[in-house]
Design an enzyme around this catalytic site. Structure first.
Site, PDB file in Angstrom:
ATOM      1  N   GLU A   1      -0.686   9.010   8.758  1.00 46.66           N
ATOM      2  CA  GLU A   1      -0.427  10.360   9.239  1.00 46.66           C
ATOM      3  C   GLU A   1      -1.236  11.300   8.346  1.00 46.66           C
ATOM      4  O   GLU A   1      -1.144  11.218   7.118  1.00 46.66           O
ATOM      5  CB  GLU A   1       1.070  10.678   9.113  1.00 46.66           C
TER       6      GLU A   1
ATOM      7  N   ARG B   1       6.654  -2.972   1.357  1.00 51.44           N
ATOM      8  CA  ARG B   1       5.757  -1.945   0.839  1.00 51.44           C
ATOM      9  C   ARG B   1       5.542  -2.148  -0.658  1.00 51.44           C
ATOM     10  O   ARG B   1       6.328  -2.800  -1.331  1.00 51.44           O
ATOM     11  CB  ARG B   1       6.297  -0.555   1.151  1.00 51.44           C
TER      12      ARG B   1
ATOM     13  N   LYS C   1       4.063  10.390  -0.164  1.00 55.12           N
ATOM     14  CA  LYS C   1       3.147  11.519  -0.022  1.00 55.12           C
ATOM     15  C   LYS C   1       3.877  12.847  -0.196  1.00 55.12           C
ATOM     16  O   LYS C   1       3.323  13.801  -0.725  1.00 55.12           O
ATOM     17  CB  LYS C   1       2.501  11.495   1.378  1.00 55.12           C
TER      18      LYS C   1
HETATM   19  P1  ATP Z   1       4.652   7.868   2.388  1.00 55.68           P
HETATM   20  O1  ATP Z   1       5.995   7.205   2.497  1.00 55.68           O
HETATM   21  O2  ATP Z   1       3.955   7.673   1.098  1.00 55.68           O
HETATM   22  O3  ATP Z   1       4.671   9.297   2.801  1.00 55.68           O
HETATM   23  P2  ATP Z   1       3.940   6.988   4.916  1.00 55.68           P
HETATM   24  O4  ATP Z   1       4.477   5.668   5.272  1.00 55.68           O
HETATM   25  O5  ATP Z   1       4.631   8.180   5.456  1.00 55.68           O
HETATM   26  O6  ATP Z   1       3.756   7.074   3.367  1.00 55.68           O
HETATM   27  P3  ATP Z   1       1.723   6.832   6.637  1.00 55.68           P
HETATM   28  O7  ATP Z   1       0.556   7.728   6.665  1.00 55.68           O
HETATM   29  O8  ATP Z   1       2.685   6.882   7.753  1.00 55.68           O
HETATM   30  O9  ATP Z   1       2.448   7.107   5.270  1.00 55.68           O
HETATM   31  O10 ATP Z   1       1.279   5.345   6.354  1.00 55.68           O
HETATM   32  C1  ATP Z   1       0.208   4.697   6.961  1.00 55.68           C
HETATM   33  C2  ATP Z   1       0.402   3.223   6.807  1.00 55.68           C
HETATM   34  O11 ATP Z   1       0.450   2.867   5.436  1.00 55.68           O
HETATM   35  C3  ATP Z   1       1.700   2.771   7.425  1.00 55.68           C
HETATM   36  O12 ATP Z   1       1.463   1.616   8.206  1.00 55.68           O
HETATM   37  C4  ATP Z   1       2.578   2.446   6.270  1.00 55.68           C
HETATM   38  O13 ATP Z   1       3.447   1.398   6.572  1.00 55.68           O
HETATM   39  C5  ATP Z   1       1.574   2.058   5.182  1.00 55.68           C
HETATM   40  N1  ATP Z   1       2.124   2.332   3.865  1.00 55.68           N
HETATM   41  C6  ATP Z   1       2.591   3.511   3.398  1.00 55.68           C
HETATM   42  N2  ATP Z   1       3.087   3.390   2.152  1.00 55.68           N
HETATM   43  C7  ATP Z   1       2.913   2.081   1.805  1.00 55.68           C
HETATM   44  C8  ATP Z   1       3.228   1.314   0.639  1.00 55.68           C
HETATM   45  N3  ATP Z   1       3.811   1.863  -0.411  1.00 55.68           N
HETATM   46  N4  ATP Z   1       2.909  -0.001   0.648  1.00 55.68           N
HETATM   47  C9  ATP Z   1       2.314  -0.551   1.705  1.00 55.68           C
HETATM   48  N5  ATP Z   1       1.992   0.113   2.830  1.00 55.68           N
HETATM   49  C10 ATP Z   1       2.294   1.411   2.896  1.00 55.68           C
HETATM   50 MG    MG Z   2       5.114   7.582   7.630  1.00 55.00          MG
END
Ligand code: ATP
Ligand code: MG
Length: 564
Positions: A39, A265, A275
């Site tokens: 995102e 994760r 984020k």
């Molecule tokens: P955050 O929780 O840091 O805001 P998010 O999951 O909201 O991260 P996205 O932009 O939705 O961020 O993530 C893009 C991809 O990265 C998704 O498929 C998510 O599962 C993966 N991802 C995010 N954080 C991690 C992590 N800590 N380890 C592995 N994969 C991750």
């Molecule tokens: Mg997300």
């Protein structure tokens, strides 16, 4: 397989790669298509790197493709600045999406049509419950929910209301479109999830075309379907969402049927990974932007001096599993240390300088001494370093009243200057406050290169820089951004209370050997005995070089913690 090392057994496949290998073998799929779906509401962090390496890695290994898809359905928080930064980071990590750059917003028309189709099937309805009532009707983990009073509206009424939502005739927050699934499902997410909401926000790509936006659970599976993704890989927190993912695709009987798989994760200690929290650190100026060298964002790690290879190796080392776990920050630091240990040339830099006058070295004299660029790798060649009567050494390489085992400088003791001569410390000169301002030493001209012809043993070797030739620089030494292992664990306190006040130490008067005047932004070097360094891409200038310490030579942190 790596044919150069036939002795190492091939690493067993992780569970996702096993599934893919089986799907290829059984003929279920012949082309593997994965996607990385960020995102654009912030910069990528090291957790995303794990997902990037997994999705792009799997595609590469199987001659498939991996799409980069921006999941841009929440216009309030998203921007093109983030879109650009994310692309830069993925490319820098070494991955290529080819022509497959996609945006969920490209599918808004199709997604709208699918929503209409669900309404026509009697599988979606417009609901006017407010947020609070919605929560109450939803029930709890132990109690089933209640049907919304709007659940049994006619298809015609729902179509008309949804059209009004789309046309901006209904106010934000007054209603949403919900999937009609099962208010008694033990999986709470299946209790009629919202699939469209009204949001009067300008979108960074579609402008003001839309005032309704699809929710994740509706948008993600259909975007995967539209792009013909075979394996939709996400993190464990989406495990319960898989039921909705499957319900949407099965209900609409779409022609292509992607499958979702979840992995654990990445969590690393001494940092926060979300984020939302990283954004707070940036907005409240606790750090110097998203690319602050202490942040575990991809851009922060890049500015700090991490190499793409070291991050990819790290992701390979930690593996892909199904159980959440914590990785020690030391593992990440080791990955860059291992990479730089092989590739970084060795140089000398004095971080906290103390001047030495070699009293028996002629004033006008200068000479050049040969130094190896990498003692373990002669192929990296040698360079010449200037030597003269006045040099700098590290202030803490001198000690007054030193204990017997201090093999460095103290009055009467002899030490080796790396690649140069043996010198003996005669006298420490102090100012009126008793501060040591310089040392007077004598050198043994017979010891050029560092060994004595009479075979006398000198244990200590220290680094130095010629005062006349050295280049002044600023050096920044970093420590962990947080002083506790899990800044999120204390529910009573804000994570920012655990910021480490000493996470950046700035040394403004360092002196480096002249070789460093010519290094490029992307170069990384080892300052002997001090760690690995690179220029700071943001603040360094030819007039005033600024160096970041990427990592120490050994895991000094683990040692310090043991000592207590
Ligand atoms: P955050 O929780 O840091 O805001 P998010 O999951 O909201 O991260 P996205 O932009 O939705 O961020 O993530 C893009 C991809 O990265 C998704 O498929 C998510 O599962 C993966 N991802 C995010 N954080 C991690 C992590 N800590 N380890 C592995 N994969 C991750
Ligand atoms: Mg997300």
């Amino acid at each position: 397989m790596n044919t150069n090392t036939p002795d190492t057994p091939e690493k067993p496949l992780d569970f996702i790669r096993q599934i893919i290998a089986e799907d290829l073998k059984s003929g279920k799929h012949s082309n593997i298509v994965t996607r990385f779906p960020p995102e654009p509401n912030g910069f990528l962090h090291i957790g995303h790197a794990k997902s990037i390496c997994l999705n792009f890695g799997i595609a590469k290994e199987n001659n498939g493709v991996c799409h980069l898809r921006f999941d841009d359905t929440n216009p309030g928080k998203e921007s093109t600045e983030y879109v650009d930064a994310i692309q830069k980071d993925v490319r820098w990590l070494g991955f290529d999406w080819g022509e497959h750059l996609h945006f969920s917003s490209d599918y808004f028309d199709q997604l709208h049509d699918f929503a209409v189709q669900l309404i026509k099937m009697g599988k979606a309805y417009v609901c006017h419950l407010n947020a609070e009532d919605m929560r109450e009707y939803r029930g709890t983990l132990t109690e089933p929910g209640k049907n919304s009073p709007y659940r049994d509206r006619s298809v015609e009424e729902n179509l008309a209301l949804f059209a009004q939502m789309k046309n901006g005739e209904l106010a934000e927050g007054t209603c949403s479109l919900r999937a009609k699934i099962d208010m008694a499902s033990p999986n709470m997410i299946m209790r009629d999830p919202a699939i469209y909401r009204i949001m009067n926000k300008h979108h960074h790509r579609t402008g003001d075309t839309w005032c309704i936006y699809p929710m994740y659970d509706f948008c993600h599976c259909l975007s995967d379907m539209i792009e013909q993704i075979t394996h939709s890989i996400c993190t464990l927190e989406f495990e319960n969402n898989r039921a909705v993912y499957d319900w949407v695709l099965d209900t609409l009987t779409t022609p292509c049927r992607p499958r979702q798989y979840e992995f654990a994760r990445l969590n690393i200690n001494f940092t926060v990974m979300s984020k939302r929290k990283l954004l707070q650190l940036v907005e409240e100026n606790h750090v110097d932007g998203w690319d602050d060298p202490r942040m575990l964002t991809i851009s922060g790690l890049r500015r700090r001096g991490y190499t793409p290879a070291s991050i990819r190796n790290f992701c390979e080392t930690i593996g892909v599993g199904k159980r959440d776990s914590w990785i020690d920050m030391g593992v990440l630091e080791n990955s860059v240390r291992d990479d730089l240990n092989v590739h970084a040339p060795r140089v000398m830099g004095v971080l906290d300088p103390l001047k030495i006058v070699i009293t028996n070295y002629p004033e006008e004299q200068e000479e050049e001494l040969e130094a190896q660029n990498h003692p373990q790798n002669p192929d990296m060649g040698t360079r010449m370093i200037p030597f003269s009567r006045e040099i700098y050494v590290e202030r803490d390489d001198y000690m007054e009243n030193a204990p017997r085992k201090f093999f460095r400088l103290s009055e009467g003791r002899e030490v080796r200057l790396r690649y140069a001569y043996l010198i003996t410390c005669d006298k420490a000169i102090k100012d009126e406050n008793g501060e040591i301002v310089e040392l007077h030493c004598t050198y043994d001209p017979e010891t050029r290169g560092g060994s004595a012809p009479d075979g006398r043993k000198v244990k200590g070797t220290i680094h130095w820089v010629s005062a006349k030739h050295g280049i002044p620089a600023e050096v920044r030494l970093y420590d962990r951004l947080f002083s506790v292992e899990n800044p999120d664990s204390d529910k009573e306190k804000d994570f920012k209370e655990f910021l480490n006040p000493d996470s950046c130490q700035v040394l403004e008067n360092s002196i480096l050997e002249p070789y460093l005047a010519d290094i490029a932004l992307e170069d990384r070097v080892q300052f002997e005995r001090q760690g690995y360094f690179c220029l700071d891409s943001k603040e360094s200038s030819p007039e005033k070089p600024v160096f970041n310490r990427i990592v120490t030579l050994r895991d000094s942190w683990a040692k310090m913690q043991k000592k207590g």
